[in-house]
Design a protein around this motif. Structure first.
Motif, mmCIF file in Angstrom:
data_model
loop_
_atom_site.group_PDB
_atom_site.id
_atom_site.type_symbol
_atom_site.label_atom_id
_atom_site.label_comp_id
_atom_site.label_asym_id
_atom_site.label_seq_id
_atom_site.Cartn_x
_atom_site.Cartn_y
_atom_site.Cartn_z
ATOM 1 N N UNK A 39 1.969 18.166 -6.411
ATOM 2 C CA UNK A 39 1.752 17.800 -5.017
ATOM 3 C C UNK A 39 1.062 16.455 -4.876
ATOM 4 N N UNK A 40 1.034 15.966 -3.632
ATOM 5 C CA UNK A 40 0.334 14.746 -3.257
ATOM 6 C C UNK A 40 -0.303 14.970 -1.882
ATOM 7 N N UNK A 41 -1.354 14.208 -1.600
ATOM 8 C CA UNK A 41 -2.040 14.333 -0.321
ATOM 9 C C UNK A 41 -1.846 13.060 0.498
ATOM 10 N N UNK A 42 -1.150 13.187 1.621
ATOM 11 C CA UNK A 42 -0.956 12.075 2.542
ATOM 12 C C UNK A 42 -2.184 12.009 3.447
ATOM 13 N N UNK A 43 -3.019 10.978 3.269
ATOM 14 C CA UNK A 43 -4.262 10.902 4.036
ATOM 15 C C UNK A 43 -4.119 10.057 5.305
ATOM 16 N N UNK A 44 -2.893 9.695 5.635
ATOM 17 C CA UNK A 44 -2.623 9.109 6.947
ATOM 18 C C UNK A 44 -2.215 10.220 7.909
ATOM 19 N N UNK B 71 0.806 -1.219 0.000
ATOM 20 C CA UNK B 71 0.000 0.000 0.000
ATOM 21 C C UNK B 71 0.838 1.267 0.000
ATOM 22 N N UNK B 72 0.154 2.388 0.056
ATOM 23 C CA UNK B 72 0.820 3.694 0.133
ATOM 24 C C UNK B 72 -0.086 4.661 0.891
ATOM 25 N N UNK B 73 0.498 5.755 1.313
ATOM 26 C CA UNK B 73 -0.194 6.685 2.193
ATOM 27 C C UNK B 73 -0.949 7.807 1.478
ATOM 28 N N UNK B 74 -0.906 7.826 0.157
ATOM 29 C CA UNK B 74 -1.435 8.972 -0.573
ATOM 30 C C UNK B 74 -2.854 8.751 -1.101
#
Length: 246
Positions: free
Chosen positions: A95-100, A69-72
């Motif tokens: 950009x990217x959004x880290x939803x953790x 998995x990944x955090x984005x």
């Protein structure tokens, strides 16, 4: 002299963009507004590392290796979008959004490093063609955080997207497994937020036209349990259609 001129230019653009609302951004903009935005975009790019968009902290990710998995949100790929940050609208930002961690991460000018923006300075942003708003004030029905403004109508649909983690310790080392994305849905009606998690709770918030909406959802062949996001939006859109003032 150059530093002074640059500062004056930045202040002017901060003032110009301060009055841009979310609604104005979604509507078609005038030629004059487009010229101003393009000029600002070129100026901020020319500032390089001095640009206000890089006023944040270094993004560190996770201390352990990811097992799966990944955090984005959506993808590990960079998405080019816009962000209203510290009173200024920045466009075409990688950009990217880290939803953790609930962090918006912009790519630094070295094309490698990531900068985590200060959450309290973010009003709204777009990433992977999703428009997120920042609810900053604690509310009885909805906690502060970033919310995907999935539908904007007579009643708004908002989604808080998050992921959990599972730590694994073995002789090979420590690993992190990223769990499946979780979506928490909210409706905003009359300035009040309502959490919803079933078709029944959505109908309760909508109040009227319940029978018509149930029949419409049934004919649409959309199952709430299988696709709650699609079901909620369809229900709310149909409600807006039925209650629209002619």
């Amino acid at each position: 002299m150059l530093r002074s001129t640059g500062f004056t230019f930045l202040v002017v653009f901060q003032f110009l963009f301060l009055n841009f609302s979310i609604a104005q951004i979604k509507n078609e903009i005038s030629a004059e507004q487009l010229i101003v935005r393009n000029a600002a975009s070129v100026y901020f790019q020319s500032l390089g590392e001095q640009s206000g968009i890089y006023r944040g902290t270094e993004y560190t990710g996770f201390p352990y290796r990811l097992k799966s998995g990944h955090q984005f949100f959506e993808s590990t790929d960079i998405s080019y979008g816009s962000v209203y940050y510290d009173g200024v609208l920045y466009e075409n930002v990688p950009m990217r959004l880290d939803i953790i961690k609930d962090q918006l991460v912009v790519r630094y000018i070295d094309q490698v490093s990531g900068i985590s923006l200060h959450n309290e300075k973010i009003d709204f942003f777009s990433v992977h063609n999703h428009h997120f708003i920042h609810i900053k004030v604690d509310n009885l029905n909805i906690p502060p955080g970033f919310y995907d403004h999935f539908y904007d109508g007579g009643i708004d649909v908002l989604v808080n997207r998050s992921k959990g983690t599972l730590k694994e310790v073995s002789v090979e080392g420590n690993f992190i497994t990223i769990l499946k994305q979780k979506n928490n849905f909210f409706l905003k009606k009359g300035g009040v937020y309502y959490p919803v998690e079933s078709s029944g709770s959505v109908l309760k918030v909508l109040g009227s036209k319940q029978k018509e909406i149930q029949e419409f959802l049934k004919k649409s062949n959309v199952k709430f349990r299988k696709d709650p996001e699609n079901a909620i939006v369809r229900m709310v859109k149909y409600y807006d259609l039925l209650t629209e003032v002619k």
